[in-house]
Motif scaffolding. Structure first.
Motif, PDB file in Angstrom:
ATOM      1  N   ALA A 118     -26.956 -22.389  57.225  1.00  0.00           N
ATOM      2  CA  ALA A 118     -27.709 -22.946  55.756  1.00  0.00           C
ATOM      3  C   ALA A 118     -28.732 -21.857  55.429  1.00  0.00           C
ATOM      4  N   LEU A 119     -29.576 -21.334  56.344  1.00  0.00           N
ATOM      5  CA  LEU A 119     -30.642 -20.356  56.193  1.00  0.00           C
ATOM      6  C   LEU A 119     -30.011 -18.878  55.855  1.00  0.00           C
ATOM      7  N   GLN A 120     -28.954 -18.575  56.180  1.00  0.00           N
ATOM      8  CA  GLN A 120     -28.032 -17.255  55.764  1.00  0.00           C
ATOM      9  C   GLN A 120     -28.101 -17.371  54.296  1.00  0.00           C
ATOM     10  N   GLU A 121     -28.103 -18.297  53.477  1.00  0.00           N
ATOM     11  CA  GLU A 121     -28.102 -18.470  52.188  1.00  0.00           C
ATOM     12  C   GLU A 121     -29.312 -18.272  51.701  1.00  0.00           C
ATOM     13  N   GLU A 122     -30.349 -18.655  52.275  1.00  0.00           N
ATOM     14  CA  GLU A 122     -31.802 -18.373  51.604  1.00  0.00           C
ATOM     15  C   GLU A 122     -32.479 -17.032  51.995  1.00  0.00           C
ATOM     16  N   LYS A 123     -32.469 -16.259  50.974  1.00  0.00           N
ATOM     17  CA  LYS A 123     -33.102 -14.662  51.267  1.00  0.00           C
ATOM     18  C   LYS A 123     -34.588 -14.655  50.669  1.00  0.00           C
ATOM     19  N   SER A 124     -35.237 -15.816  50.727  1.00  0.00           N
ATOM     20  CA  SER A 124     -36.612 -15.622  50.359  1.00  0.00           C
ATOM     21  C   SER A 124     -37.562 -15.468  51.601  1.00  0.00           C
ATOM     22  N   TYR A 125     -38.864 -15.239  51.523  1.00  0.00           N
ATOM     23  CA  TYR A 125     -39.807 -15.225  52.753  1.00  0.00           C
ATOM     24  C   TYR A 125     -39.561 -16.454  53.648  1.00  0.00           C
ATOM     25  N   MET A 126     -39.418 -17.815  53.129  1.00  0.00           N
ATOM     26  CA  MET A 126     -39.346 -19.015  53.790  1.00  0.00           C
ATOM     27  C   MET A 126     -38.123 -18.985  54.621  1.00  0.00           C
ATOM     28  N   GLY A 127     -37.053 -18.578  54.154  1.00  0.00           N
ATOM     29  CA  GLY A 127     -35.764 -18.715  54.823  1.00  0.00           C
ATOM     30  C   GLY A 127     -35.779 -17.820  55.740  1.00  0.00           C
ATOM     31  N   THR A 128     -36.277 -16.471  55.871  1.00  0.00           N
ATOM     32  CA  THR A 128     -36.586 -15.588  56.891  1.00  0.00           C
ATOM     33  C   THR A 128     -37.623 -16.075  58.250  1.00  0.00           C
ATOM     34  N   LEU A 129     -38.710 -16.822  57.526  1.00  0.00           N
ATOM     35  CA  LEU A 129     -39.744 -17.273  58.553  1.00  0.00           C
ATOM     36  C   LEU A 129     -38.807 -18.390  59.467  1.00  0.00           C
ATOM     37  N   ALA A 130     -38.238 -19.425  58.444  1.00  0.00           N
ATOM     38  CA  ALA A 130     -37.465 -20.403  59.154  1.00  0.00           C
ATOM     39  C   ALA A 130     -36.448 -19.792  60.062  1.00  0.00           C
ATOM     40  N   THR A 131     -35.775 -18.818  59.786  1.00  0.00           N
ATOM     41  CA  THR A 131     -34.635 -18.283  60.657  1.00  0.00           C
ATOM     42  C   THR A 131     -35.259 -17.626  62.095  1.00  0.00           C
ATOM     43  N   SER A 132     -36.580 -17.183  61.955  1.00  0.00           N
ATOM     44  CA  SER A 132     -37.120 -16.624  63.123  1.00  0.00           C
ATOM     45  C   SER A 132     -37.968 -17.734  63.876  1.00  0.00           C
ATOM     46  N   MET A 133     -37.938 -18.955  63.233  1.00  0.00           N
ATOM     47  CA  MET A 133     -38.537 -20.007  64.034  1.00  0.00           C
ATOM     48  C   MET A 133     -37.342 -21.154  64.365  1.00  0.00           C
ATOM     49  N   ALA A 134     -36.185 -20.628  64.116  1.00  0.00           N
ATOM     50  CA  ALA A 134     -35.317 -21.589  64.452  1.00  0.00           C
ATOM     51  C   ALA A 134     -35.145 -22.227  65.843  1.00  0.00           C
ATOM     52  N   LEU A 135     -35.175 -21.333  66.931  1.00  0.00           N
ATOM     53  CA  LEU A 135     -35.123 -21.813  68.277  1.00  0.00           C
ATOM     54  C   LEU A 135     -36.407 -22.694  68.834  1.00  0.00           C
ATOM     55  N   MET A 136     -37.492 -22.497  68.119  1.00  0.00           N
ATOM     56  CA  MET A 136     -38.624 -23.155  68.514  1.00  0.00           C
ATOM     57  C   MET A 136     -38.345 -24.596  67.638  1.00  0.00           C
TER      58      MET A 136
END
Length: 132
Positions: free
Chosen positions: A23-41
């Motif tokens: 679902a995050l792959q579709e989001e290209k904003s800063y929040m999407g990038t941040l959420a992707t990097s925090m996904a494991l946590m």
């Protein structure tokens, strides 16, 4: 808030890291990038979290909500509540032991058999002044 949209997608994201990443792959904003990097946590955080869907407007899910609250209260009593009670008991025992020791030293000082460690600063200064 299940009266606006079903909550199943959010629960899927909380329990399935791959679905969340997709679902995050579709989001290209800063929040999407941040959420992707925090996904494991986030996966680790959500692993121990109980979630339910609830509508305040329609009342849908209210029984599930109260069941979840009851389970959480029981878990608290079994884990944290028991640990807290043990800590309080240990602290009370330590305080009682400290008071017994203080009382014993006080009684010994009153009998005149004290070690002199409890003298005031003034008496020590007087002794120092006498030697000059």
């Amino acid at each position: 808030k299940t009266d606006v949209t079903p909550h199943a997608f959010a629960q899927t994201w909380m329990s399935d890291l791959d679905a969340f990443r997709d679902a995050l792959q579709e989001e290209k904003s800063y929040m999407g990038t941040l959420a992707t990097s925090m996904a494991l946590m986030l996966e680790e955080f959500y692993a121990g979290l109980t979630s339910v869907g609830l509508s305040a407007r329609t009342g849908e899910g209210v029984d599930d909500f109260f069941d979840a609250v009851q389970r959480a209260a029981a878990e608290y009593d079994e884990t944290y509540g028991a640990e807290l009670a043990a800590r309080k008991k240990a602290a009370a025992e330590a305080e009682a032991a400290r008071r017994r020791g203080d009382l014993g030293r006080f009684r010994e000082d009153r009998r005149g058999g004290g070690s002199g460690e409890a003298r005031s600063d003034e008496s020590e200064e007087e002794e120092e002044g006498e030697g000059e």
